[in-house]
Design a protein around this motif. Sequence first.
Motif, PDB file in Angstrom:
ATOM      1  N   LEU A  76      49.738  71.994 -97.019  1.00 49.59           N
ATOM      2  CA  LEU A  76      50.762  72.281 -98.022  1.00 49.59           C
ATOM      3  C   LEU A  76      50.769  73.753 -98.412  1.00 49.59           C
ATOM      4  O   LEU A  76      49.710  74.396 -98.457  1.00 49.59           O
ATOM      5  CB  LEU A  76      50.536  71.432 -99.273  1.00 49.59           C
ATOM      6  N   ALA A  77      51.945  74.272 -98.719  1.00 48.38           N
ATOM      7  CA  ALA A  77      52.140  75.644 -99.210  1.00 48.38           C
ATOM      8  C   ALA A  77      51.369  76.667 -98.372  1.00 48.38           C
ATOM      9  O   ALA A  77      50.563  77.427 -98.892  1.00 48.38           O
ATOM     10  CB  ALA A  77      51.754  75.736-100.682  1.00 48.38           C
ATOM     11  N   PRO A  78      51.630  76.720 -97.059  1.00 48.95           N
ATOM     12  CA  PRO A  78      50.862  77.615 -96.193  1.00 48.95           C
ATOM     13  C   PRO A  78      51.028  79.095 -96.534  1.00 48.95           C
ATOM     14  O   PRO A  78      50.164  79.911 -96.185  1.00 48.95           O
ATOM     15  CB  PRO A  78      51.406  77.311 -94.792  1.00 48.95           C
ATOM     16  N   GLU A  79      52.095  79.441 -97.243  1.00 47.29           N
ATOM     17  CA  GLU A  79      52.312  80.848 -97.607  1.00 47.29           C
ATOM     18  C   GLU A  79      51.434  81.294 -98.776  1.00 47.29           C
ATOM     19  O   GLU A  79      51.326  82.486 -99.061  1.00 47.29           O
ATOM     20  CB  GLU A  79      53.788  81.094 -97.932  1.00 47.29           C
ATOM     21  N   CYS A  80      50.768  80.360 -99.440  1.00 49.57           N
ATOM     22  CA  CYS A  80      49.904  80.700-100.568  1.00 49.57           C
ATOM     23  C   CYS A  80      48.485  80.958-100.089  1.00 49.57           C
ATOM     24  O   CYS A  80      47.931  80.178 -99.321  1.00 49.57           O
ATOM     25  CB  CYS A  80      49.895  79.564-101.597  1.00 49.57           C
ATOM     26  N   THR A  81      47.918  82.041-100.577  1.00 52.39           N
ATOM     27  CA  THR A  81      46.543  82.384-100.231  1.00 52.39           C
ATOM     28  C   THR A  81      45.577  81.572-101.098  1.00 52.39           C
ATOM     29  O   THR A  81      45.992  80.957-102.097  1.00 52.39           O
ATOM     30  CB  THR A  81      46.264  83.878-100.475  1.00 52.39           C
ATOM     31  N   GLU A  82      44.320  81.618-100.742  1.00 47.32           N
ATOM     32  CA  GLU A  82      43.308  80.962-101.567  1.00 47.32           C
ATOM     33  C   GLU A  82      43.290  81.572-102.967  1.00 47.32           C
ATOM     34  O   GLU A  82      43.149  80.859-103.960  1.00 47.32           O
ATOM     35  CB  GLU A  82      41.924  81.080-100.916  1.00 47.32           C
ATOM     36  N   ALA A  83      43.472  82.893-103.048  1.00 47.16           N
ATOM     37  CA  ALA A  83      43.524  83.562-104.358  1.00 47.16           C
ATOM     38  C   ALA A  83      44.708  83.045-105.177  1.00 47.16           C
ATOM     39  O   ALA A  83      44.593  82.833-106.390  1.00 47.16           O
ATOM     40  CB  ALA A  83      43.614  85.075-104.180  1.00 47.16           C
ATOM     41  N   ASP A  84      45.862  82.826-104.528  1.00 52.35           N
ATOM     42  CA  ASP A  84      47.029  82.258-105.224  1.00 52.35           C
ATOM     43  C   ASP A  84      46.691  80.882-105.784  1.00 52.35           C
ATOM     44  O   ASP A  84      47.034  80.563-106.924  1.00 52.35           O
ATOM     45  CB  ASP A  84      48.217  82.105-104.261  1.00 52.35           C
ATOM     46  N   LEU A  85      46.043  80.075-104.968  1.00 52.88           N
ATOM     47  CA  LEU A  85      45.708  78.717-105.396  1.00 52.88           C
ATOM     48  C   LEU A  85      44.696  78.739-106.540  1.00 52.88           C
ATOM     49  O   LEU A  85      44.800  77.938-107.478  1.00 52.88           O
ATOM     50  CB  LEU A  85      45.179  77.903-104.216  1.00 52.88           C
ATOM     51  N   LEU A  86      43.735  79.642-106.477  1.00 56.48           N
ATOM     52  CA  LEU A  86      42.758  79.757-107.569  1.00 56.48           C
ATOM     53  C   LEU A  86      43.435  80.202-108.861  1.00 56.48           C
ATOM     54  O   LEU A  86      43.099  79.717-109.945  1.00 56.48           O
ATOM     55  CB  LEU A  86      41.627  80.708-107.180  1.00 56.48           C
ATOM     56  N   THR A  87      44.401  81.116-108.754  1.00 53.16           N
ATOM     57  CA  THR A  87      45.149  81.551-109.931  1.00 53.16           C
ATOM     58  C   THR A  87      45.960  80.395-110.500  1.00 53.16           C
ATOM     59  O   THR A  87      45.973  80.168-111.713  1.00 53.16           O
ATOM     60  CB  THR A  87      46.065  82.738-109.589  1.00 53.16           C
ATOM     61  N   ALA A  88      46.626  79.659-109.639  1.00 45.50           N
ATOM     62  CA  ALA A  88      47.406  78.506-110.083  1.00 45.50           C
ATOM     63  C   ALA A  88      46.504  77.492-110.785  1.00 45.50           C
ATOM     64  O   ALA A  88      46.871  76.950-111.840  1.00 45.50           O
ATOM     65  CB  ALA A  88      48.125  77.860-108.897  1.00 45.50           C
ATOM     66  N   LEU A  89      45.345  77.239-110.226  1.00 46.17           N
ATOM     67  CA  LEU A  89      44.396  76.301-110.826  1.00 46.17           C
ATOM     68  C   LEU A  89      43.963  76.780-112.212  1.00 46.17           C
ATOM     69  O   LEU A  89      43.911  76.000-113.169  1.00 46.17           O
ATOM     70  CB  LEU A  89      43.179  76.130-109.911  1.00 46.17           C
ATOM     71  N   ARG A  90      43.692  78.075-112.339  1.00 51.26           N
ATOM     72  CA  ARG A  90      43.284  78.633-113.634  1.00 51.26           C
ATOM     73  C   ARG A  90      44.412  78.491-114.655  1.00 51.26           C
ATOM     74  O   ARG A  90      44.179  78.080-115.797  1.00 51.26           O
ATOM     75  CB  ARG A  90      42.883  80.097-113.484  1.00 51.26           C
ATOM     76  N   VAL A  91      45.622  78.796-114.264  1.00 56.20           N
ATOM     77  CA  VAL A  91      46.770  78.688-115.166  1.00 56.20           C
ATOM     78  C   VAL A  91      46.964  77.238-115.611  1.00 56.20           C
ATOM     79  O   VAL A  91      47.143  76.954-116.795  1.00 56.20           O
ATOM     80  CB  VAL A  91      48.055  79.238-114.492  1.00 56.20           C
ATOM     81  N   LEU A  92      46.911  76.311-114.659  1.00 58.67           N
ATOM     82  CA  LEU A  92      47.108  74.901-115.007  1.00 58.67           C
ATOM     83  C   LEU A  92      45.997  74.383-115.911  1.00 58.67           C
ATOM     84  O   LEU A  92      46.250  73.588-116.830  1.00 58.67           O
ATOM     85  CB  LEU A  92      47.223  74.052-113.743  1.00 58.67           C
ATOM     86  N   ARG A  93      44.774  74.820-115.686  1.00 64.34           N
ATOM     87  CA  ARG A  93      43.670  74.400-116.571  1.00 64.34           C
ATOM     88  C   ARG A  93      43.882  74.928-117.988  1.00 64.34           C
ATOM     89  O   ARG A  93      43.629  74.217-118.970  1.00 64.34           O
ATOM     90  CB  ARG A  93      42.333  74.869-116.016  1.00 64.34           C
ATOM     91  N   CYS A  94      44.332  76.169-118.108  1.00 68.34           N
ATOM     92  CA  CYS A  94      44.595  76.749-119.432  1.00 68.34           C
ATOM     93  C   CYS A  94      45.729  76.008-120.131  1.00 68.34           C
ATOM     94  O   CYS A  94      45.639  75.695-121.321  1.00 68.34           O
ATOM     95  CB  CYS A  94      44.928  78.234-119.311  1.00 68.34           C
ATOM     96  N   LEU A  95      46.811  75.721-119.399  1.00 67.75           N
ATOM     97  CA  LEU A  95      47.925  74.967-119.973  1.00 67.75           C
ATOM     98  C   LEU A  95      47.473  73.568-120.394  1.00 67.75           C
ATOM     99  O   LEU A  95      47.820  73.102-121.487  1.00 67.75           O
ATOM    100  CB  LEU A  95      49.074  74.859-118.969  1.00 67.75           C
ATOM    101  N   ASP A  96      46.705  72.918-119.543  1.00 66.85           N
ATOM    102  CA  ASP A  96      46.205  71.576-119.866  1.00 66.85           C
ATOM    103  C   ASP A  96      45.379  71.618-121.142  1.00 66.85           C
ATOM    104  O   ASP A  96      45.561  70.788-122.036  1.00 66.85           O
ATOM    105  CB  ASP A  96      45.384  71.024-118.702  1.00 66.85           C
ATOM    106  N   ARG A  97      44.506  72.588-121.245  1.00 60.67           N
ATOM    107  CA  ARG A  97      43.655  72.717-122.443  1.00 60.67           C
ATOM    108  C   ARG A  97      44.510  72.881-123.701  1.00 60.67           C
ATOM    109  O   ARG A  97      44.332  72.157-124.679  1.00 60.67           O
ATOM    110  CB  ARG A  97      42.735  73.929-122.269  1.00 60.67           C
ATOM    111  N   ASP A  98      45.463  73.793-123.665  1.00 64.00           N
ATOM    112  CA  ASP A  98      46.249  74.086-124.865  1.00 64.00           C
ATOM    113  C   ASP A  98      47.220  72.968-125.211  1.00 64.00           C
ATOM    114  O   ASP A  98      47.403  72.630-126.386  1.00 64.00           O
ATOM    115  CB  ASP A  98      46.997  75.406-124.687  1.00 64.00           C
ATOM    116  N   ILE A  99      47.845  72.362-124.216  1.00 62.50           N
ATOM    117  CA  ILE A  99      48.785  71.270-124.481  1.00 62.50           C
ATOM    118  C   ILE A  99      48.026  70.030-124.940  1.00 62.50           C
ATOM    119  O   ILE A  99      48.475  69.302-125.826  1.00 62.50           O
ATOM    120  CB  ILE A  99      49.665  71.001-123.243  1.00 62.50           C
ATOM    121  N   ARG A 100      46.848  69.807-124.377  1.00 61.09           N
ATOM    122  CA  ARG A 100      46.025  68.666-124.793  1.00 61.09           C
ATOM    123  C   ARG A 100      45.663  68.791-126.277  1.00 61.09           C
ATOM    124  O   ARG A 100      45.725  67.812-127.019  1.00 61.09           O
ATOM    125  CB  ARG A 100      44.760  68.617-123.939  1.00 61.09           C
TER     126      ARG A 100
END
Length: 166
Positions: free
Chosen positions: A131-155
């Motif tokens: 999936l999403a072959p155009e995304c680098t590992e760094a992109d995926l790590l950034t996305a994961l960090r953003v989603l974790r922060c959003l999850d924390r604050d929305i929770r």
Amino acid sequence: MTPAMTYDNVVVMLARSELMCDLLRLLRPLVLNSARVVGERVRTEGWTVGMRAVVETLTETGEATVPAIGRVMDLPRQAVQRHVDDLLARGHVTTYPNPSHRRSMLVALTPVGQAAIERVRTSEIAELAALAPECTEADLLTALRVLRCLDRDIRVKAVARREPVI
């Protein structure tokens, strides 16, 4: 940032809010479509998406009580209990007395359940890697960090808005 955003904090806040809205707007169909794909895959094990989530939680946490699984999954105990009952009927989990609590049984995966989740994960690994072959590992790590922060604050906001149970 666009040049206009550097001059006016209000513009910066609006742009950030719009980005957050765009991100959350994308998450809704992503979650729904992911559930459809997962639901199709786990059907071969006789599972629903919810049952798979319980098994995944037990894989990550080890044995746990139904209320503890519910806390991890942000679901009421009753919803988790229905999934546990279905998994028990299929022989994928077992329950046994909890030495810490007389009425709250511990739930654990059986060897059959462990083998089933291993089959499911094996089939997912190759598909997810493609999936999403155009995304680098760094992109995926950034996305994961953003989603974790959003999850924390929305929770936090969601928990603060829950009405007390009487």
